[in-house]
Write a protein that holds these residues in place. Sequence first.
Motif, PDB file in Angstrom:
ATOM      1  N   TRP A  36       0.799  -1.222   0.000  1.00 48.71           N
ATOM      2  CA  TRP A  36       0.000   0.000   0.000  1.00 48.71           C
ATOM      3  C   TRP A  36       0.838   1.282   0.000  1.00 48.71           C
ATOM      4  O   TRP A  36       0.566   2.193  -0.795  1.00 48.71           O
ATOM      5  CB  TRP A  36      -0.981   0.005   1.176  1.00 48.71           C
ATOM      6  CG  TRP A  36      -1.536   1.364   1.506  1.00 48.71           C
ATOM      7  CD1 TRP A  36      -1.441   2.031   2.672  1.00 48.71           C
ATOM      8  CD2 TRP A  36      -2.275   2.231   0.633  1.00 48.71           C
ATOM      9  NE1 TRP A  36      -2.048   3.251   2.593  1.00 48.71           N
ATOM     10  CE2 TRP A  36      -2.574   3.402   1.348  1.00 48.71           C
ATOM     11  CE3 TRP A  36      -2.699   2.127  -0.696  1.00 48.71           C
ATOM     12  CZ2 TRP A  36      -3.281   4.467   0.792  1.00 48.71           C
ATOM     13  CZ3 TRP A  36      -3.405   3.190  -1.253  1.00 48.71           C
ATOM     14  CH2 TRP A  36      -3.694   4.343  -0.506  1.00 48.71           C
ATOM     15  N   PRO A  37       1.889   1.410   0.839  1.00 45.90           N
ATOM     16  CA  PRO A  37       2.674   2.657   0.794  1.00 45.90           C
ATOM     17  C   PRO A  37       3.250   2.928  -0.594  1.00 45.90           C
ATOM     18  O   PRO A  37       3.256   4.063  -1.067  1.00 45.90           O
ATOM     19  CB  PRO A  37       3.774   2.413   1.830  1.00 45.90           C
ATOM     20  CG  PRO A  37       3.180   1.431   2.782  1.00 45.90           C
ATOM     21  CD  PRO A  37       2.362   0.519   1.924  1.00 45.90           C
ATOM     22  N   GLU A  38       3.718   1.859  -1.262  1.00 48.03           N
ATOM     23  CA  GLU A  38       4.268   2.034  -2.606  1.00 48.03           C
ATOM     24  C   GLU A  38       3.166   2.408  -3.597  1.00 48.03           C
ATOM     25  O   GLU A  38       3.370   3.224  -4.503  1.00 48.03           O
ATOM     26  CB  GLU A  38       4.970   0.747  -3.060  1.00 48.03           C
ATOM     27  CG  GLU A  38       5.614   0.840  -4.434  1.00 48.03           C
ATOM     28  CD  GLU A  38       6.670   1.927  -4.518  1.00 48.03           C
ATOM     29  OE1 GLU A  38       6.807   2.522  -5.597  1.00 48.03           O
ATOM     30  OE2 GLU A  38       7.351   2.181  -3.500  1.00 48.03           O
ATOM     31  N   MET A  39       1.966   1.815  -3.417  1.00 46.95           N
ATOM     32  CA  MET A  39       0.837   2.190  -4.276  1.00 46.95           C
ATOM     33  C   MET A  39       0.524   3.673  -4.128  1.00 46.95           C
ATOM     34  O   MET A  39       0.268   4.369  -5.115  1.00 46.95           O
ATOM     35  CB  MET A  39      -0.411   1.369  -3.904  1.00 46.95           C
ATOM     36  CG  MET A  39      -0.381  -0.092  -4.258  1.00 46.95           C
ATOM     37  SD  MET A  39      -2.006  -0.840  -3.923  1.00 46.95           S
ATOM     38  CE  MET A  39      -1.562  -2.512  -3.514  1.00 46.95           C
ATOM     39  N   ALA A  40       0.529   4.151  -2.870  1.00 48.30           N
ATOM     40  CA  ALA A  40       0.221   5.567  -2.622  1.00 48.30           C
ATOM     41  C   ALA A  40       1.265   6.469  -3.271  1.00 48.30           C
ATOM     42  O   ALA A  40       0.928   7.518  -3.840  1.00 48.30           O
ATOM     43  CB  ALA A  40       0.144   5.831  -1.116  1.00 48.30           C
ATOM     44  N   ARG A  41       2.547   6.057  -3.189  1.00 49.81           N
ATOM     45  CA  ARG A  41       3.594   6.856  -3.832  1.00 49.81           C
ATOM     46  C   ARG A  41       3.411   6.880  -5.346  1.00 49.81           C
ATOM     47  O   ARG A  41       3.640   7.909  -5.996  1.00 49.81           O
ATOM     48  CB  ARG A  41       4.977   6.298  -3.463  1.00 49.81           C
ATOM     49  CG  ARG A  41       5.440   6.661  -2.051  1.00 49.81           C
ATOM     50  CD  ARG A  41       6.901   6.329  -1.838  1.00 49.81           C
ATOM     51  NE  ARG A  41       7.140   4.900  -1.781  1.00 49.81           N
ATOM     52  CZ  ARG A  41       7.074   4.178  -0.669  1.00 49.81           C
ATOM     53  NH1 ARG A  41       6.765   4.753   0.473  1.00 49.81           N
ATOM     54  NH2 ARG A  41       7.306   2.885  -0.689  1.00 49.81           N
ATOM     55  N   THR A  42       3.003   5.749  -5.891  1.00 50.14           N
ATOM     56  CA  THR A  42       2.745   5.686  -7.337  1.00 50.14           C
ATOM     57  C   THR A  42       1.610   6.617  -7.718  1.00 50.14           C
ATOM     58  O   THR A  42       1.683   7.341  -8.720  1.00 50.14           O
ATOM     59  CB  THR A  42       2.411   4.245  -7.762  1.00 50.14           C
ATOM     60  OG1 THR A  42       3.515   3.389  -7.457  1.00 50.14           O
ATOM     61  CG2 THR A  42       2.119   4.172  -9.253  1.00 50.14           C
ATOM     62  N   MET A  43       0.533   6.607  -6.916  1.00 49.27           N
ATOM     63  CA  MET A  43      -0.593   7.501  -7.189  1.00 49.27           C
ATOM     64  C   MET A  43      -0.146   8.959  -7.165  1.00 49.27           C
ATOM     65  O   MET A  43      -0.555   9.761  -8.014  1.00 49.27           O
ATOM     66  CB  MET A  43      -1.699   7.275  -6.150  1.00 49.27           C
ATOM     67  CG  MET A  43      -2.381   5.936  -6.232  1.00 49.27           C
ATOM     68  SD  MET A  43      -3.658   5.777  -4.935  1.00 49.27           S
ATOM     69  CE  MET A  43      -3.755   3.995  -4.791  1.00 49.27           C
ATOM     70  N   ALA A  44       0.703   9.302  -6.189  1.00 50.98           N
ATOM     71  CA  ALA A  44       1.174  10.675  -6.080  1.00 50.98           C
ATOM     72  C   ALA A  44       1.995  11.069  -7.299  1.00 50.98           C
ATOM     73  O   ALA A  44       1.852  12.170  -7.842  1.00 50.98           O
ATOM     74  CB  ALA A  44       2.006  10.843  -4.800  1.00 50.98           C
ATOM     75  N   THR A  45       2.853  10.156  -7.761  1.00 47.71           N
ATOM     76  CA  THR A  45       3.684  10.450  -8.926  1.00 47.71           C
ATOM     77  C   THR A  45       2.831  10.598 -10.180  1.00 47.71           C
ATOM     78  O   THR A  45       3.044  11.505 -10.996  1.00 47.71           O
ATOM     79  CB  THR A  45       4.726   9.340  -9.133  1.00 47.71           C
ATOM     80  OG1 THR A  45       5.534   9.232  -7.961  1.00 47.71           O
ATOM     81  CG2 THR A  45       5.612   9.638 -10.330  1.00 47.71           C
ATOM     82  N   LEU A  46       1.866   9.696 -10.349  1.00 47.76           N
ATOM     83  CA  LEU A  46       0.957   9.803 -11.498  1.00 47.76           C
ATOM     84  C   LEU A  46       0.213  11.137 -11.457  1.00 47.76           C
ATOM     85  O   LEU A  46       0.042  11.805 -12.489  1.00 47.76           O
ATOM     86  CB  LEU A  46      -0.044   8.647 -11.474  1.00 47.76           C
ATOM     87  CG  LEU A  46       0.507   7.246 -11.768  1.00 47.76           C
ATOM     88  CD1 LEU A  46      -0.560   6.197 -11.496  1.00 47.76           C
ATOM     89  CD2 LEU A  46       0.983   7.145 -13.211  1.00 47.76           C
ATOM     90  N   ASN A  47      -0.218  11.517 -10.265  1.00 42.13           N
ATOM     91  CA  ASN A  47      -0.944  12.779 -10.113  1.00 42.13           C
ATOM     92  C   ASN A  47      -0.056  13.967 -10.484  1.00 42.13           C
ATOM     93  O   ASN A  47      -0.499  14.919 -11.135  1.00 42.13           O
ATOM     94  CB  ASN A  47      -1.434  12.906  -8.667  1.00 42.13           C
ATOM     95  CG  ASN A  47      -2.395  14.067  -8.486  1.00 42.13           C
ATOM     96  OD1 ASN A  47      -3.358  14.197  -9.240  1.00 42.13           O
ATOM     97  ND2 ASN A  47      -2.156  14.910  -7.506  1.00 42.13           N
TER      98      ASN A  47
END
Length: 380
Positions: A158-169
């Motif tokens: 999950w933490p890595e997923m959240a970082r990915t979402m932030a980068t995509l954003n």
Amino acid sequence: MSMPTPEERSGEAFTEAAAEAVQTSVMAFRLVMAIADAVRRQQQKRAGKEDELPDAEKAAAEASEEVKKFLPVDIAAALLQGADWPQLAQQLMALKRAGVDLETMLPRVGEITVTVRDQVVANAEKVAREGTEEWAKALRETLPAGPVREAILSSPAWPEMARTMATLNERGVDVRAILGAAHEEGVGVDQAIAKVLSAAEVPTTSRDATLSYGPLTVGLDIPKDLDLGDRERALRQLSISPSENQRFGRMVRGALPGAEREADLLLSARQWPLVAARVADMESKGQPVAEHLARLSTDTSWQEGPQSQVGRRLVQAAVDALRKPVGTPAGPGPTVSTAAARSTSPSVGPTKAAKGAAPTTPGVAAHREAGPAPQSGKTR
């Protein structure tokens, strides 16, 4: 060596932007796969049949053919050249072995990656990075309660997923649109694996979900398999992050100055996650939560009745305070100072109070509205 011409520099910039767009689409692919794999693991774990990942070398060879067949050439090439391709291949083959039809899934995931690639090319503007808590809120607002949302938040990734979402954003991608599409894939994965495991495709409504139905949950997104007996899981099911839960606790203590024990009784009550979910819902709508909670110190009718049921009465009082519009007169009952409440509170600490927390409140018919807080302390 001659300096590059403006045209050459422009071409280099375009090439860099295109490469960044492809890499971003690869990140989106990884995110969707991480969500699908989290759902697979959760479903198999519940059935006690979680499989080991297939051999990396064999999986890479088999999955590469699937990826080349269904994904655009540039995105497929970037995936196959990535250092994490063996792990991605293992996830894909694990899904296939669990019963997921990759010939149906991969074209849809390919559409997601193409959309991401095109969004990055078209939008070079960057936005500020948002943390994990912000993306937990995005999940709550975008995905319905259920096995997919819980699988995401409970996954070690999950933490890595959240970082990915932030980068995509940051790169101009509509992350909520990706989450919505990924949710549909997650539901498909959940159902496909459920069939293989001969498990129910739709979770049975739990006792907690049934008994909580009514004023406690009206207007909230509550999963059918709500488990209030497991505080950590209940908060996760309701998309309340640990930092949010701590912050909501501070808000409650601020609304009950001088009544720390009573505040702890509310926070340790079995139904507290439902109160926290309502606070989170109100915050997302921009409603003044603090002003609502302040009523707990002005309308203290929750103090009347057996001391053993203070936590239970506070849960209802908090829900009533949060649901009534600001400006609505407080309910009947004498106004008692919080200092007096503290002086008469039971001489037990938060830990003992948690052990003696009252059982779940009786179910309330869906058509009934919450009434004022109990005046006499009598139970039904």
